[in-house]
Design an enzyme around this catalytic site. Sequence first.
Site, PDB file in Angstrom:
ATOM      1  N   THR A 295       1.459  -1.436   0.120  1.00 21.32           N
ATOM      2  CA  THR A 295       0.204  -0.473  -0.082  1.00 21.32           C
ATOM      3  C   THR A 295       1.029   1.027   0.639  1.00 21.32           C
ATOM      4  OG1 THR A 295      -0.419   0.259   2.947  1.00 21.32           O
ATOM      5  CG2 THR A 295      -2.043  -1.224   1.528  1.00 21.32           C
ATOM      6  N   GLU A 296       0.569   2.316  -0.630  1.00 21.64           N
ATOM      7  CA  GLU A 296       0.961   3.354  -0.965  1.00 21.64           C
ATOM      8  C   GLU A 296       0.539   4.985   0.466  1.00 21.64           C
ATOM      9  OE1 GLU A 296       1.297   4.341  -4.981  1.00 21.64           O
ATOM     10  OE2 GLU A 296       2.385   2.181  -5.500  1.00 21.64           O
TER      11      GLU A 296
ATOM     12  N   ALA B 260      -2.822   5.285   2.748  1.00 26.41           N
ATOM     13  CA  ALA B 260      -4.197   4.977   4.016  1.00 26.41           C
ATOM     14  C   ALA B 260      -5.405   5.183   2.759  1.00 26.41           C
ATOM     15  CB  ALA B 260      -4.816   5.649   5.048  1.00 26.41           C
TER      16      ALA B 260
ATOM     17  N   GLY C  40      -1.284  -4.080  10.870  1.00 24.59           N
ATOM     18  CA  GLY C  40      -2.554  -4.306  12.746  1.00 24.59           C
ATOM     19  C   GLY C  40      -3.527  -4.329  12.527  1.00 24.59           C
ATOM     20  N   ASP C  41      -4.150  -3.918  13.179  1.00 26.07           N
ATOM     21  CA  ASP C  41      -5.778  -3.484  13.497  1.00 26.07           C
ATOM     22  C   ASP C  41      -6.788  -3.005  12.240  1.00 26.07           C
ATOM     23  OD1 ASP C  41      -6.226  -6.047  15.288  1.00 26.07           O
ATOM     24  OD2 ASP C  41      -5.766  -4.705  16.615  1.00 26.07           O
TER      25      ASP C  41
ATOM     26  N   GLY D 168       1.223  -5.452  13.344  1.00 28.64           N
ATOM     27  CA  GLY D 168       0.898  -3.920  13.606  1.00 28.64           C
ATOM     28  C   GLY D 168       1.147  -3.728  14.743  1.00 28.64           C
TER      29      GLY D 168
ATOM     30  N   ASP E 245     -11.933   0.054  16.633  1.00 30.62           N
ATOM     31  CA  ASP E 245     -10.629  -0.882  15.739  1.00 30.62           C
ATOM     32  C   ASP E 245      -9.454  -0.020  15.524  1.00 30.62           C
ATOM     33  OD1 ASP E 245     -12.809  -2.580  16.385  1.00 30.62           O
ATOM     34  OD2 ASP E 245     -12.748  -3.863  14.063  1.00 30.62           O
TER      35      ASP E 245
ATOM     36  N   GLU F  30      -9.595   3.718  14.867  1.00 31.74           N
ATOM     37  CA  GLU F  30     -10.148   4.492  14.550  1.00 31.74           C
ATOM     38  C   GLU F  30     -10.859   5.087  14.729  1.00 31.74           C
ATOM     39  OE1 GLU F  30      -8.328   5.172  11.331  1.00 31.74           O
ATOM     40  OE2 GLU F  30      -6.951   3.115  11.613  1.00 31.74           O
TER      41      GLU F  30
END
Length: 513
Positions: A138-139, A141, A164-165, A207, A469, A471
């Site tokens: 991934t580059e 979010a 991670g989560d 994570g 989670d 966020e």
Amino acid sequence: MKELVLFTVKSCVHTENCFVPISEIIAVEEREFNKKQRNIGRWQKMAKLHAFTVYYVKRARNHRWRCSDVTFWCVDEHLCNQWTQALKESLEMQKSRPKQLLVYINPYGGKRQGKRIYEQKVAPLFNLASISTDVVITEHANHAKDNLFEVNIYKYDGVVCVGGDGMFSEVMHGLIGRMQKDSGIDQNNPKASLVQCNIRIGIIPAGSTDCICYSTVGISDPVTSALHIIVGDCQPLDVSSVHHNNTFLKYSVSLLGYGFYGDILKDNSEKKRWMGPMRYDYSGFKTFLSHHYYEGTIAYQPAKRTHGSPRDKESCRTGCYICKKSEKQLAEQTKEHGLKHEEGEEEWKVIKGKFLAINAVNMSCACPRSPKGLSPAAHLADGSADLILVRKCSRFDFLRYLVRHTNQDDQFDFPFVDVYRVKCFQFTSKLSEDNESNVMDIGKKRFGQFCRDHPACCCNIVNSTWNCDGETLDSSAIEVRVHCQLMKLFARGIEENCKDEAACSQSSIEQLL
Ligand SMILES: CCCCCCCCCCCCC/C=C/[C@@H](O)[C@H](COP(=O)(O)O)NC(=O)CCCCC
Ligand SMILES: Nc1ncnc2c1ncn2[C@@H]1O[C@H](COP(=O)(O)OP(=O)(O)O)[C@@H](O)[C@H]1O
Ligand SMILES: [Ca+2]
């Protein structure tokens, strides 16, 4: 290399000291070598030997799985080929095993080791098991989530996330969102019956908290998780949908936390990411010292159909009968009502108060920081969440409560802690209640950060934030509903502890004979 007598019992290969069920064989490979034998001080070349190696899952301590191997050899080429063929055919018949996977790696999660962990520990095992992969590093979010709306997900047997989560949550949002979009379901409708997602997700932990992996496998260990993916494990998982005013906010599978865990996250800006997983300990300590509590109202519907209680002594384990019962109920319900939402008759219970923490967990939330988790008896797939309310108490009492997450004492055995098993709940903060009834003036809302009447009381007039989670959510007033077994993981829940290897082998023998 071990020399072994070989014979089959039902569907297992018997080696000198352990049984290996076919379902736990990772791969079978032909080998060729010449055996030399020492003869009167000289190496003498003997007959050509034929051999094959069986790679299999070996259980180690603390729920760790390792890839072990044993090589069988003989002089008869035909016999050797027959064995290899038979084993390969048996492996082909393991239909739940993935053949093609889509892998997303977050290179910045945790200690920034995601790429290395995947390349060094996981990819070689996937190669060995002849699993083909499409890998996306991934580059930014939401890269994985957006990508899942574009790719042909149906050609994959599963999606793997390395991170991670938060990374898991991204992949889950992509997959569940895609399923609803393809089925014409409006995610903004809080009462919509969502379409189950049958494409399994595998988590390679890399994570900071890795609670989802730990709570579903029993350990945060990339090799163990890779092996659970290879053998094609399947663990259904409850997912909560979170809405505000008929607008979809997020899904949650682990912790939905307001107050203490929300404030930890709020303090944990991306600027602190350089600290790695330690940032949570730092913010945790700061948040503990600030000791803010928040006023609000919770309304919930108890989960009456699920069996079990949050105060149970037994935890959810592989093959959990409580989760199995919920699966059966879900199947019957779907048969009766189709995808139509079945409105529950249960009454709503309302609780008003001042809370240091409001936590809703769909699973135990066990993690290395707290091996038994926030709610040790919560179930992975029973269609309910455990709602934990920690009311205003002294700093010392709150510390006692937190410490109990790390030892064997019951963290719910405090007069200021309540726990309920629920299927849905709503939360409104005092601030938004006041706003709605226009009691509070605009100036107070903007500048009155702390309680003016009691400056030393730690009562916080501003809202906390929901930690979903890992966020943050944009709204404090939320409506939450648990969707029973909405998705599936490449896991099997936590296995009952095997004290030692001999005991593990013995139990395999007993199960198989
Ligand atoms: C005096 C010692 C007290 C220690 C108490 C520790 C209790 C820890 C319970 C942790 C529950 C974690 C629930 C999971 C949350 C994650 O979803 C979230 C995001 O994870 P990630 O994407 O991997 O970063 N993690 C957190 O919100 C961190 C909570 C950490 C609290 C110390
Ligand atoms: N390449 C990237 N750059 C920045 N952020 C990313 C990237 N890939 C994923 N993310 C985001 O990083 C967040 C945290 O990732 P995660 O893997 O959970 O690590 P941690 O456990 O350390 O928080 C996720 O919410 C995810 O959306
Ligand atoms: Ca549950």
